[in-house]
Design a protein around this motif. Structure first.
Motif, PDB file in Angstrom:
ATOM      1  N   SER A   1       8.639   0.970  -5.856  1.00 34.40           N
ATOM      2  CA  SER A   1       8.098   0.604  -7.154  1.00 34.40           C
ATOM      3  C   SER A   1       8.411  -0.862  -7.460  1.00 34.40           C
ATOM      4  O   SER A   1       9.498  -1.359  -7.170  1.00 34.40           O
ATOM      5  CB  SER A   1       8.703   1.505  -8.224  1.00 34.40           C
ATOM      6  OG  SER A   1       8.031   1.342  -9.441  1.00 34.40           O
ATOM      7  N   ASN A   2       7.415  -1.558  -8.003  1.00 34.14           N
ATOM      8  CA  ASN A   2       7.465  -2.986  -8.344  1.00 34.14           C
ATOM      9  C   ASN A   2       7.422  -3.917  -7.140  1.00 34.14           C
ATOM     10  O   ASN A   2       7.552  -5.123  -7.312  1.00 34.14           O
ATOM     11  CB  ASN A   2       8.665  -3.325  -9.241  1.00 34.14           C
ATOM     12  CG  ASN A   2       8.530  -2.699 -10.604  1.00 34.14           C
ATOM     13  OD1 ASN A   2       7.449  -2.701 -11.184  1.00 34.14           O
ATOM     14  ND2 ASN A   2       9.604  -2.136 -11.116  1.00 34.14           N
ATOM     15  N   GLU A   3       7.232  -3.406  -5.944  1.00 37.34           N
ATOM     16  CA  GLU A   3       7.036  -4.253  -4.776  1.00 37.34           C
ATOM     17  C   GLU A   3       5.535  -4.378  -4.527  1.00 37.34           C
ATOM     18  O   GLU A   3       4.747  -3.553  -4.963  1.00 37.34           O
ATOM     19  CB  GLU A   3       7.740  -3.675  -3.543  1.00 37.34           C
ATOM     20  CG  GLU A   3       9.258  -3.686  -3.670  1.00 37.34           C
ATOM     21  CD  GLU A   3       9.966  -3.175  -2.436  1.00 37.34           C
ATOM     22  OE1 GLU A   3      11.134  -3.518  -2.268  1.00 37.34           O
ATOM     23  OE2 GLU A   3       9.355  -2.427  -1.641  1.00 37.34           O
ATOM     24  N   ALA A   4       5.146  -5.444  -3.831  1.00 38.16           N
ATOM     25  CA  ALA A   4       3.721  -5.730  -3.672  1.00 38.16           C
ATOM     26  C   ALA A   4       3.413  -6.152  -2.244  1.00 38.16           C
ATOM     27  O   ALA A   4       4.308  -6.416  -1.447  1.00 38.16           O
ATOM     28  CB  ALA A   4       3.302  -6.834  -4.643  1.00 38.16           C
TER      29      ALA A   4
ATOM     30  N   ASP B   1      -5.559 -14.583  -2.529  1.00 38.99           N
ATOM     31  CA  ASP B   1      -6.055 -14.233  -3.850  1.00 38.99           C
ATOM     32  C   ASP B   1      -5.848 -12.788  -4.294  1.00 38.99           C
ATOM     33  O   ASP B   1      -6.099 -12.469  -5.446  1.00 38.99           O
ATOM     34  CB  ASP B   1      -7.558 -14.523  -3.921  1.00 38.99           C
ATOM     35  CG  ASP B   1      -7.874 -15.978  -3.686  1.00 38.99           C
ATOM     36  OD1 ASP B   1      -7.015 -16.815  -4.003  1.00 38.99           O
ATOM     37  OD2 ASP B   1      -8.973 -16.279  -3.191  1.00 38.99           O
ATOM     38  N   ILE B   2      -5.437 -11.906  -3.390  1.00 40.74           N
ATOM     39  CA  ILE B   2      -5.357 -10.490  -3.744  1.00 40.74           C
ATOM     40  C   ILE B   2      -3.921  -9.997  -3.590  1.00 40.74           C
ATOM     41  O   ILE B   2      -3.281 -10.225  -2.567  1.00 40.74           O
ATOM     42  CB  ILE B   2      -6.308  -9.645  -2.871  1.00 40.74           C
ATOM     43  CG1 ILE B   2      -7.750 -10.119  -3.074  1.00 40.74           C
ATOM     44  CG2 ILE B   2      -6.170  -8.162  -3.190  1.00 40.74           C
ATOM     45  CD1 ILE B   2      -8.757  -9.483  -2.153  1.00 40.74           C
ATOM     46  N   GLU B   3      -3.438  -9.324  -4.639  1.00 42.92           N
ATOM     47  CA  GLU B   3      -2.108  -8.729  -4.602  1.00 42.92           C
ATOM     48  C   GLU B   3      -2.223  -7.279  -5.038  1.00 42.92           C
ATOM     49  O   GLU B   3      -2.885  -6.973  -6.033  1.00 42.92           O
ATOM     50  CB  GLU B   3      -1.147  -9.472  -5.541  1.00 42.92           C
ATOM     51  CG  GLU B   3       0.252  -8.865  -5.536  1.00 42.92           C
ATOM     52  CD  GLU B   3       1.229  -9.643  -6.398  1.00 42.92           C
ATOM     53  OE1 GLU B   3       1.674 -10.705  -5.953  1.00 42.92           O
ATOM     54  OE2 GLU B   3       1.504  -9.158  -7.508  1.00 42.92           O
ATOM     55  N   ILE B   4      -1.581  -6.399  -4.295  1.00 43.76           N
ATOM     56  CA  ILE B   4      -1.536  -4.983  -4.633  1.00 43.76           C
ATOM     57  C   ILE B   4      -0.074  -4.637  -4.883  1.00 43.76           C
ATOM     58  O   ILE B   4       0.773  -4.805  -4.003  1.00 43.76           O
ATOM     59  CB  ILE B   4      -2.122  -4.107  -3.512  1.00 43.76           C
ATOM     60  CG1 ILE B   4      -3.573  -4.516  -3.247  1.00 43.76           C
ATOM     61  CG2 ILE B   4      -2.015  -2.629  -3.881  1.00 43.76           C
ATOM     62  CD1 ILE B   4      -4.210  -3.851  -2.064  1.00 43.76           C
ATOM     63  N   LYS B   5       0.202  -4.161  -6.106  1.00 48.38           N
ATOM     64  CA  LYS B   5       1.574  -3.885  -6.513  1.00 48.38           C
ATOM     65  C   LYS B   5       1.744  -2.401  -6.793  1.00 48.38           C
ATOM     66  O   LYS B   5       0.885  -1.781  -7.423  1.00 48.38           O
ATOM     67  CB  LYS B   5       1.906  -4.691  -7.771  1.00 48.38           C
ATOM     68  CG  LYS B   5       3.331  -4.541  -8.245  1.00 48.38           C
ATOM     69  CD  LYS B   5       3.589  -5.464  -9.430  1.00 48.38           C
ATOM     70  CE  LYS B   5       5.031  -5.385  -9.867  1.00 48.38           C
ATOM     71  NZ  LYS B   5       5.297  -6.302 -10.985  1.00 48.38           N
ATOM     72  N   VAL B   6       2.842  -1.833  -6.324  1.00 49.27           N
ATOM     73  CA  VAL B   6       3.179  -0.445  -6.643  1.00 49.27           C
ATOM     74  C   VAL B   6       3.751  -0.448  -8.065  1.00 49.27           C
ATOM     75  O   VAL B   6       4.815  -1.005  -8.313  1.00 49.27           O
ATOM     76  CB  VAL B   6       4.199   0.138  -5.640  1.00 49.27           C
ATOM     77  CG1 VAL B   6       4.558   1.566  -6.029  1.00 49.27           C
ATOM     78  CG2 VAL B   6       3.661   0.085  -4.218  1.00 49.27           C
ATOM     79  N   VAL B   7       3.008   0.134  -8.995  1.00 41.87           N
ATOM     80  CA  VAL B   7       3.427   0.156 -10.392  1.00 41.87           C
ATOM     81  C   VAL B   7       4.417   1.288 -10.628  1.00 41.87           C
ATOM     82  O   VAL B   7       5.434   1.107 -11.293  1.00 41.87           O
ATOM     83  CB  VAL B   7       2.201   0.279 -11.320  1.00 41.87           C
ATOM     84  CG1 VAL B   7       2.605   0.401 -12.770  1.00 41.87           C
ATOM     85  CG2 VAL B   7       1.267  -0.915 -11.122  1.00 41.87           C
ATOM     86  N   SER B   8       4.118   2.470 -10.081  1.00 41.54           N
ATOM     87  CA  SER B   8       5.035   3.601 -10.225  1.00 41.54           C
ATOM     88  C   SER B   8       4.740   4.649  -9.168  1.00 41.54           C
ATOM     89  O   SER B   8       3.653   4.697  -8.598  1.00 41.54           O
ATOM     90  CB  SER B   8       4.937   4.218 -11.622  1.00 41.54           C
ATOM     91  OG  SER B   8       3.692   4.852 -11.803  1.00 41.54           O
TER      92      SER B   8
ATOM     93  N   GLY C   1      -1.360  -1.458  -8.955  1.00 39.21           N
ATOM     94  CA  GLY C   1      -1.991  -2.515  -9.734  1.00 39.21           C
ATOM     95  C   GLY C   1      -2.591  -3.507  -8.761  1.00 39.21           C
ATOM     96  O   GLY C   1      -1.947  -3.880  -7.783  1.00 39.21           O
ATOM     97  N   ILE C   2      -3.822  -3.925  -9.006  1.00 40.03           N
ATOM     98  CA  ILE C   2      -4.514  -4.832  -8.088  1.00 40.03           C
ATOM     99  C   ILE C   2      -4.912  -6.084  -8.852  1.00 40.03           C
ATOM    100  O   ILE C   2      -5.628  -6.004  -9.851  1.00 40.03           O
ATOM    101  CB  ILE C   2      -5.758  -4.159  -7.470  1.00 40.03           C
ATOM    102  CG1 ILE C   2      -5.351  -2.870  -6.758  1.00 40.03           C
ATOM    103  CG2 ILE C   2      -6.465  -5.121  -6.529  1.00 40.03           C
ATOM    104  CD1 ILE C   2      -6.511  -2.003  -6.339  1.00 40.03           C
ATOM    105  N   SER C   3      -4.442  -7.219  -8.375  1.00 44.40           N
ATOM    106  CA  SER C   3      -4.849  -8.514  -8.933  1.00 44.40           C
ATOM    107  C   SER C   3      -5.759  -9.182  -7.913  1.00 44.40           C
ATOM    108  O   SER C   3      -5.376  -9.369  -6.759  1.00 44.40           O
ATOM    109  CB  SER C   3      -3.629  -9.402  -9.176  1.00 44.40           C
ATOM    110  OG  SER C   3      -2.775  -8.814 -10.129  1.00 44.40           O
ATOM    111  N   ALA C   4      -6.971  -9.499  -8.364  1.00 42.95           N
ATOM    112  CA  ALA C   4      -7.954 -10.122  -7.476  1.00 42.95           C
ATOM    113  C   ALA C   4      -8.896 -10.979  -8.311  1.00 42.95           C
ATOM    114  O   ALA C   4      -9.016 -10.761  -9.527  1.00 42.95           O
ATOM    115  CB  ALA C   4      -8.742  -9.048  -6.721  1.00 42.95           C
TER     116      ALA C   4
END
Length: 76
Positions: free
Chosen positions: A8-11, A17-24, A33-36
């Motif tokens: 959790s909280n690692e990405a 440009d793209i980050e995928i983060k484990v939210v929970s 969570g996906i930032s793109a």
């Protein structure tokens, strides 16, 4: 396929440009969570497959309509 272990909280990063983060993590369910960039479409796989199926169906209908128009032109 690349398989990574994240807590959790690692990405992970995909390109610059793209980050995928484990939210929970809750049992067998993982929230990501996906930032793109806004121009990158992001869909769940089943939604993506439904969109592709609809696009294929629409393309097939277009081809059928074009064939009907061609036949109609030949008959006139």
């Amino acid at each position: 396929m690349l398989v990574l272990t994240r807590k959790s909280n690692e990405a992970i990063k995909i390109g610059d440009d793209i980050e995928i983060k484990v939210v929970s993590v809750d049992g067998d369910q993982v929230k990501l969570g996906i930032s793109a960039p806004k121009d990158v479409e992001i869909h769940r796989k089943e939604i993506y497959q439904a969109i592709q199926a609809e696009n294929n169906e629409a393309a097939e209908l277009s081809t059928n309509v074009i064939d009907l128009i061609k036949k109609s032109d030949k008959n006139t």
